[in-house]
Design an enzyme around this catalytic site. Structure first.
Site, PDB file in Angstrom:
ATOM      1  N   ASP A  34       0.813  -1.209   0.000  1.00 39.50           N
ATOM      2  CA  ASP A  34       0.000   0.000   0.000  1.00 39.50           C
ATOM      3  C   ASP A  34       0.851   1.266   0.000  1.00 39.50           C
ATOM      4  OD1 ASP A  34      -2.382  -1.224   0.031  1.00 39.50           O
ATOM      5  OD2 ASP A  34      -2.754  -1.018   2.174  1.00 39.50           O
ATOM      6  N   LYS A  56      -1.297   3.085  -5.735  1.00 44.40           N
ATOM      7  CA  LYS A  56      -1.785   4.009  -6.751  1.00 44.40           C
ATOM      8  C   LYS A  56      -1.712   3.330  -8.114  1.00 44.40           C
ATOM      9  CE  LYS A  56       2.687   6.439  -6.973  1.00 44.40           C
ATOM     10  NZ  LYS A  56       3.456   5.968  -5.878  1.00 44.40           N
ATOM     11  N   MET A 170      -8.118   8.797   9.913  1.00 42.48           N
ATOM     12  CA  MET A 170      -8.740   9.290   8.676  1.00 42.48           C
ATOM     13  C   MET A 170      -9.658  10.478   8.965  1.00 42.48           C
ATOM     14  SD  MET A 170      -9.589   5.701   6.759  1.00 42.48           S
ATOM     15  CE  MET A 170     -10.092   4.727   8.167  1.00 42.48           C
TER      16      MET A 170
HETATM   17  N1  SAH Z   1      -4.135   0.209   9.552  1.00 42.45           N
HETATM   18  C1  SAH Z   1      -3.607   1.514   9.798  1.00 42.45           C
HETATM   19  C2  SAH Z   1      -4.645   2.601   9.628  1.00 42.45           C
HETATM   20  C3  SAH Z   1      -5.173   2.711   8.239  1.00 42.45           C
HETATM   21  S1  SAH Z   1      -6.323   3.995   8.038  1.00 42.45           S
HETATM   22  C4  SAH Z   1      -2.973   1.561  11.193  1.00 42.45           C
HETATM   23  O1  SAH Z   1      -3.162   0.642  11.967  1.00 42.45           O
HETATM   24  O2  SAH Z   1      -2.237   2.509  11.467  1.00 42.45           O
HETATM   25  C5  SAH Z   1      -5.264   5.309   7.534  1.00 42.45           C
HETATM   26  C6  SAH Z   1      -5.172   6.318   8.637  1.00 42.45           C
HETATM   27  O3  SAH Z   1      -4.212   5.917   9.583  1.00 42.45           O
HETATM   28  C7  SAH Z   1      -4.724   7.701   8.213  1.00 42.45           C
HETATM   29  O4  SAH Z   1      -5.778   8.452   7.692  1.00 42.45           O
HETATM   30  C8  SAH Z   1      -4.249   8.264   9.517  1.00 42.45           C
HETATM   31  O5  SAH Z   1      -5.321   8.674  10.324  1.00 42.45           O
HETATM   32  C9  SAH Z   1      -3.642   7.053  10.171  1.00 42.45           C
HETATM   33  N2  SAH Z   1      -2.187   7.000   9.962  1.00 42.45           N
HETATM   34  C10 SAH Z   1      -1.497   6.095   9.266  1.00 42.45           C
HETATM   35  N3  SAH Z   1      -0.169   6.348   9.357  1.00 42.45           N
HETATM   36  C11 SAH Z   1      -0.040   7.428  10.146  1.00 42.45           C
HETATM   37  C12 SAH Z   1       1.071   8.173  10.643  1.00 42.45           C
HETATM   38  N4  SAH Z   1       2.326   7.844  10.335  1.00 42.45           N
HETATM   39  N5  SAH Z   1       0.824   9.233  11.442  1.00 42.45           N
HETATM   40  C13 SAH Z   1      -0.417   9.574  11.767  1.00 42.45           C
HETATM   41  N6  SAH Z   1      -1.510   8.915  11.330  1.00 42.45           N
HETATM   42  C14 SAH Z   1      -1.321   7.852  10.541  1.00 42.45           C
END
Ligand code: SAH
Length: 497
Positions: A34, A56, A170
């Protein structure tokens, strides 16, 4: 029989990939990944493995979920290990569940390796413990995602009643609505809150404010996704706990010029100190193979009293040659071993061999002098083709007999990089590490002739390296000794100013 391993890649810092996740990657035949997976983790994908980027496609839109499911099913049905790599934890708003459904229905074997989620790690790196006994007794993780044109489907009253810490993923575009929803449900406007953008990466930013003020502050700071929103008393601890922002190399841009296979430890150390590291392997060491001169010498080791190695690469190439000749460590039993420094000694120790001599200062001339002081018989030097003359000069002064055998050469293979040149000239690179004079030459070849190098500082191992850098107009600092520990220490001192 093949299988699909769903692996959580963690939130961004490559060090937060789990040991089991790394093991899964090492055995992958295919990796489907991803957008939010960090490049340093993608670097762990074995060269033989096929990479499928579903983050993408041509139109910059993510590949639709049905298409990803189809790819997983197709690849997973073959006789190969497919790693499905996802940001954070695969099962937390990661659609991991949906992807497994299809595999389960079709009888494709699968496993899941949980990952460190951004919901907990991004606050942690920003100094926010998601629970703390003085503040709360629960943690709630909520998606702030809404479909185009639709309202948020969140029960704010229920969330307020929990009195727990709230973490929204998100949620960047819905931030004003989330805060308004909580206020309307009765939450105190002075409740501490924060947004953590790009948590656990060198670009991490924390914007702290009260619940009431957070949307305006976040807008002023132009917060972008990915970011987590945290609401609750624990956010008040951030000022005291934000350890990541206080790391000594935080905010520093560092270029590592070592050959790719040797950059890892140095890069890891610098990242652990908070630096943003760019690996530009400016040189490559290529073994001369076959190498008749070395093979001849190794076949007649009884002629030599000493065997000297001047780099870890040299030690590895010696080993490869012994293997080619169906020999092993026993042929070295009668010869004394000299290593230029602790890195080379470690490379020998990796094969069960102890260096009999390491000079006090880890460079060619000191190795030569140390040998001159101890040796009486012939010395075998196994080293780079363009090795430093300081070593042989010292042996000659002591009237020692020696054979100087080139077993590898150093190449400047890196293509010229306009991007690196611009970053250097515009002051976007703070430090460049040089571990040998050849890395300086390689760096110069990469940035191209006539570049303005006055805004960087070269962090050098050894006087010869520093002299090479100074000649090209690079301001330098020299590490106290020729070790990676000293090199990182020198970078930290330089960052302190
Ligand atoms: N499975 C992922 C979340 C996926 S949803 C997890 O467990 O982290 C995607 C969301 O994760 C983004 O919109 C954001 O809110 C959060 N996210 C992912 N990476 C991030 C990071 N490095 N810093 C802050 N938020 C993050």
């Amino acid at each position: 029989m093949g299988k699909v391993i769903l692996v959580g890649a963690g939130p961004g810092d490559p060090g937060l990939l789990t040991v089991k996740g790394r093991e899964a990657l090492a055995q992958a035949d295919v990796v489907v990944y991803d957008r939010l997976v960090s490049p340093a983790i993608l670097d762990l994908i074995p060269a033989k493995a096929r990479r499928i980027d579903v983050g993408k496609n041509a139109g910059c839109h993510p590949v639709p979920q049905e298409e990803i499911n189809r790819i997983l099913l197709e690849e997973g049905s073959g006789n190969q290990v497919v790693v499905r790599l996802k940001g954070g934890d695969p099962f937390l708003f990661g659609r991991g569940g949906e992807e497994l459904e299809l595999l389960a229905r079709h009888g494709v074997p699968f496993e899941e390796v949980p990952g460190i989620t951004s919901a907990i790690a991004a606050p942690a790196y920003a100094g926010i413990p998601v629970t703390h006994r003085d503040f709360c007794s629960s943690l709630h993780i909520i998606t702030g995602h809404r479909r185009a044109g639709e309202k948020l489907d969140i029960d704010f009253e229920a969330l307020c009643r929990t009195k727990g810490t709230l973490v929204f993923l998100m949620g960047v575009s819905a931030l004003p609505d989330i805060c308004a929803g909580l206020l309307a449900a009765g939450m105190d406007g002075s409740t501490p809150a924060a947004v953590v953008e790009r948590g656990t990466t060198p670009d991490q930013r924390r914007i702290s404010a009260t619940l009431e003020e957070l949307p305006a502050r976040a807008a002023a700071a132009e917060v972008r996704s990915p970011a987590v929103i945290v609401v609750g008393g624990v956010c008040a601890l951030a000022e005291e706990f934000d350890w990541f922002d206080r790391l000594p190399l935080r905010g520093k841009q560092v270029v590592v010029t070592r050959p790719r296979e040797r950059a890892g430890t140095l890069t890891g150390r610098l990242r652990a100190l908070g630096a943003q590291v760019w690996e530009y392997p400016c040189i490559e060491t290529i073994p001369l193979s076959p190498c008749p001169e070395m093979e001849e010498a190794l076949g007649h080791l009884e002629r030599y009293e000493w065997l000297a190695l001047t780099s870890p690469a040299g030690a590895e190439f010696l080993w490869a040659a012994l293997e080619r000749m169906s020999l092993d460590a026993r042929v070295l039993a009668g010869v004394r071993l000299a290593a230029i420094g602790p890195g080379t000694a470690r490379a020998l120790a990796g094969h069960g061999l102890k260096a009999d001599l390491i000079p006090e200062v880890y460079d060619a001339s000191h190795l030569g002098e140390a040998l001159a002081a101890q040796a009486a018989g012939r010395v075998l030097l196994l080293r780079a083709r363009e090795g430093s003359p300081a070593l042989t000069q010292a042996l000659e002064r002591a009237k020692l007999e020696y054979n100087d055998v080139a077993i590898y050469e150093t190449c400047y293979r890196n293509p010229r990089s306009q991007a690196l040149r611009e970053a250097v000239e515009e002051g976007r690179v703070d430090l460049v590490t040089f571990t040998s004079a050849s890395t300086v030459k390689g760096f110069l070849a990469t940035v191209g002739e006539g570049a303005d190098l006055s805004r960087i500082t070269g962090i050098c191992i050894g006087e010869q390296t520093a002299a090479e850098a100074r000649r090209s107009g690079i301001p330098v600092r020299v590490a106290r000794s020729a070790t990676l520990e000293a090199l990182t220490e020198c970078a930290v001192e330089c960052a302190r100013g």
